[in-house]
Design an enzyme around this catalytic site. Structure first.
Site, PDB file in Angstrom:
ATOM      1  N   HIS A   1      -0.062   7.631   3.856  1.00  0.00           N
ATOM      2  CA  HIS A   1       1.247   7.170   4.336  1.00  0.00           C
ATOM      3  C   HIS A   1       2.315   8.103   3.767  1.00  0.00           C
ATOM      4  O   HIS A   1       2.413   8.274   2.558  1.00  0.00           O
ATOM      5  CB  HIS A   1       1.550   5.749   3.856  1.00  0.00           C
TER       6      HIS A   1
ATOM      7  N   ASN B   1       1.509  -4.541   7.771  1.00  0.00           N
ATOM      8  CA  ASN B   1       2.111  -4.874   6.475  1.00  0.00           C
ATOM      9  C   ASN B   1       2.973  -3.733   5.952  1.00  0.00           C
ATOM     10  O   ASN B   1       4.076  -3.954   5.452  1.00  0.00           O
ATOM     11  CB  ASN B   1       1.017  -5.218   5.460  1.00  0.00           C
TER      12      ASN B   1
ATOM     13  N   ALA C   1       0.802  -1.222   0.000  1.00  0.00           N
ATOM     14  CA  ALA C   1       0.000   0.000   0.000  1.00  0.00           C
ATOM     15  C   ALA C   1       0.839   1.277   0.000  1.00  0.00           C
ATOM     16  O   ALA C   1       0.296   2.362   0.183  1.00  0.00           O
ATOM     17  CB  ALA C   1      -0.926  -0.011   1.215  1.00  0.00           C
TER      18      ALA C   1
HETATM   19  N1  LIG Z   1       1.358  -5.923   1.763  1.00  0.00           N
HETATM   20  C1  LIG Z   1       0.417  -4.999   1.964  1.00  0.00           C
HETATM   21  O1  LIG Z   1       0.654  -3.782   1.906  1.00  0.00           O
HETATM   22  C2  LIG Z   1      -0.970  -5.442   2.283  1.00  0.00           C
HETATM   23  C3  LIG Z   1      -2.031  -4.538   2.122  1.00  0.00           C
HETATM   24  C4  LIG Z   1      -3.310  -4.988   2.401  1.00  0.00           C
HETATM   25  C5  LIG Z   1      -3.527  -6.278   2.870  1.00  0.00           C
HETATM   26  N2  LIG Z   1      -2.461  -7.110   3.050  1.00  0.00           N
HETATM   27  C6  LIG Z   1      -2.638  -8.459   3.582  1.00  0.00           C
HETATM   28  O2  LIG Z   1      -3.001  -9.334   2.529  1.00  0.00           O
HETATM   29  C7  LIG Z   1      -3.830 -10.371   3.043  1.00  0.00           C
HETATM   30  C8  LIG Z   1      -5.114 -10.466   2.208  1.00  0.00           C
HETATM   31  O3  LIG Z   1      -5.798  -9.234   2.286  1.00  0.00           O
HETATM   32  P1  LIG Z   1      -7.309  -9.109   1.740  1.00  0.00           P
HETATM   33  O4  LIG Z   1      -7.689  -7.686   1.884  1.00  0.00           O
HETATM   34  O5  LIG Z   1      -7.438  -9.764   0.423  1.00  0.00           O
HETATM   35  O6  LIG Z   1      -8.080  -9.957   2.858  1.00  0.00           O
HETATM   36  P2  LIG Z   1      -9.549 -10.593   2.747  1.00  0.00           P
HETATM   37  O7  LIG Z   1      -9.986 -10.820   4.149  1.00  0.00           O
HETATM   38  O8  LIG Z   1     -10.413  -9.783   1.843  1.00  0.00           O
HETATM   39  O9  LIG Z   1      -9.291 -12.000   2.035  1.00  0.00           O
HETATM   40  C9  LIG Z   1      -8.552 -13.039   2.628  1.00  0.00           C
HETATM   41  C10 LIG Z   1      -9.104 -14.352   2.089  1.00  0.00           C
HETATM   42  O10 LIG Z   1      -8.236 -15.402   2.495  1.00  0.00           O
HETATM   43  C11 LIG Z   1      -9.004 -16.474   3.026  1.00  0.00           C
HETATM   44  N3  LIG Z   1      -8.162 -17.161   4.020  1.00  0.00           N
HETATM   45  C12 LIG Z   1      -7.770 -16.705   5.230  1.00  0.00           C
HETATM   46  N4  LIG Z   1      -6.929 -17.585   5.805  1.00  0.00           N
HETATM   47  C13 LIG Z   1      -6.789 -18.605   4.933  1.00  0.00           C
HETATM   48  C14 LIG Z   1      -6.027 -19.803   4.927  1.00  0.00           C
HETATM   49  N5  LIG Z   1      -5.247 -20.130   5.972  1.00  0.00           N
HETATM   50  N6  LIG Z   1      -6.116 -20.618   3.856  1.00  0.00           N
HETATM   51  C15 LIG Z   1      -6.913 -20.298   2.800  1.00  0.00           C
HETATM   52  N7  LIG Z   1      -7.637 -19.169   2.732  1.00  0.00           N
HETATM   53  C16 LIG Z   1      -7.570 -18.330   3.784  1.00  0.00           C
HETATM   54  C17 LIG Z   1     -10.249 -15.841   3.613  1.00  0.00           C
HETATM   55  O11 LIG Z   1     -11.319 -16.773   3.643  1.00  0.00           O
HETATM   56  C18 LIG Z   1     -10.501 -14.685   2.634  1.00  0.00           C
HETATM   57  O12 LIG Z   1     -11.322 -15.083   1.553  1.00  0.00           O
HETATM   58  C19 LIG Z   1      -4.112 -10.023   4.522  1.00  0.00           C
HETATM   59  O13 LIG Z   1      -3.244 -10.754   5.376  1.00  0.00           O
HETATM   60  C20 LIG Z   1      -3.777  -8.551   4.582  1.00  0.00           C
HETATM   61  O14 LIG Z   1      -3.324  -8.167   5.879  1.00  0.00           O
HETATM   62  C21 LIG Z   1      -1.216  -6.719   2.744  1.00  0.00           C
END
Ligand SMILES: NC(=O)c1ccc[n+]([C@@H]2O[C@H](COP(=O)([O-])OP(=O)(O)OC[C@H]3O[C@@H](n4cnc5c(N)ncnc54)[C@H](O)[C@@H]3O)[C@@H](O)[C@H]2O)c1
Length: 270
Positions: A221, A191, A123
């Protein structure tokens, strides 16, 4: 053709799957692993590549690259078997790597199996500059994250210090500490803080300020880096995902951009 498996198909994973289906030359989506499979029925129906739903143990035998876009807890569950089976790994839940032990384990496995671990910029803007700058000495890296009161509600630091977020009538710094302190105090920021720290001077030396802004409706940010190269700042105002307001749209776009970079012969940026 790079065969890709996606673990977790929520806000970010769905964008990744759609991009792999249509927009990323040289890569194809062959497998999906999702806890709530009922949530991905409509996604699977719309994809023309028709990925198979698989357990991680099966996925890692059928793909070249495993993309984790699920949750911090899924990082070891997906990345360890993937690397053990000679797959490259892309990790979105970068905050899981604040646990240095897990990061060391993954790096050792990647070295042993001649694999790569990709961490998209997520992000924020400026990871390229931090990486270049950190080749020479860096004096400071400061992340200032500004959020509206509702974006900070429920954070452990806010709760334990009884901070009334609605009491502010102008922007106010409510936290100033190291990145390692910040990820415990404000886990929703984990993150961004982790990615900046890993690219630069680590979680103990990276400084994080959290600002509450009563008049803002977006997450902002700002990064300031001071080093032997000089000084730079970046500033980004993120639009939240309608499907998951905790996630910024740019984070999903950075995942797609990283996949394009992996699949392309042309590599631009550090
Ligand atoms: N790197 C970054 O800057 C950044 C930014 C935003 C989000 N993220 C991270 O990315 C990840 C995904 O974000 P999102 O917004 O798509 O979340 P989200 O909640 O919309 O989607 C996550 C999906 O993963 C599934 N899930 C959770 N644990 C699981 C597992 N062990 N096995 C299989 N499926 C599983 C859930 O059912 C859900 O459908 C999160 O951990 C979030 O913190 C990172």
């Amino acid at each position: 053709m790079l065969k890709v498996g996606v673990v977790g198909c929520g806000a970010i994973g769905s964008i990744i799957c759609r991009a792999l289906d249509k927009d990323i030359e040289g890569a194809e989506l062959v497998a999906i692993h999702e806890h709530h499979i009922e949530n991905v029925d409509s996604l699977c129906a719309e994809l023309s590549c028709k990925p198979k739903i698989m357990k991680i143990s099966e996925m890692v035998r059928n793909v070249d690259l495993v993309v984790e876009s699920a949750a911090a807890i899924a990082v070891p569950q997906a990345a360890i078997p993937a690397l053990e089976n000679d797959c490259d790994v892309m990790i979105m839940s970068v905050g899981a790597l604040v646990d240095g032990q897990l990061l060391d384990n993954l790096i050792n496995l990647a070295l042993e199996h001649n694999c790569r671990i990709y961490l998209p910029s997520g992000a924020v803007a400026g990871i390229d500059g931090i990486k270049s700058a950190s080749v020479a000495p860096i004096q400071s890296v400061t992340l200032t994250t500004t959020k509206p009161p509702r974006g900070l509600a429920g954070a452990p630091y806010v709760v334990s210090n009884n901070i009334d977020l609605d009491a502010f009538d102008r922007p106010k710094v409510i936290f100033d500490g190291s990145a390692i302190e910040a990820v415990k105090a404000f886990p929703a920021n984990v993150n961004v803080a982790a990615c900046i720290s890993l690219a630069g001077i680590g979680v103990d030396k990276t400084r994080v300020k959290i600002v509450v802004d009563p008049d803002s409706d977006r997450n902002r940010h700002e990064i300031e880096v001071i080093g032997d190269f000089g000084r730079f700042t970046t500033e980004i105002e993120n639009i939240p995902f309608p499907e998951n307001p905790r996630t910024s749209y740019l984070a999903a776009l950075s995942a797609v951009a990283t996949l394009k970079k992996i699949a392309s012969p042309l590599q631009i940026g550090t």
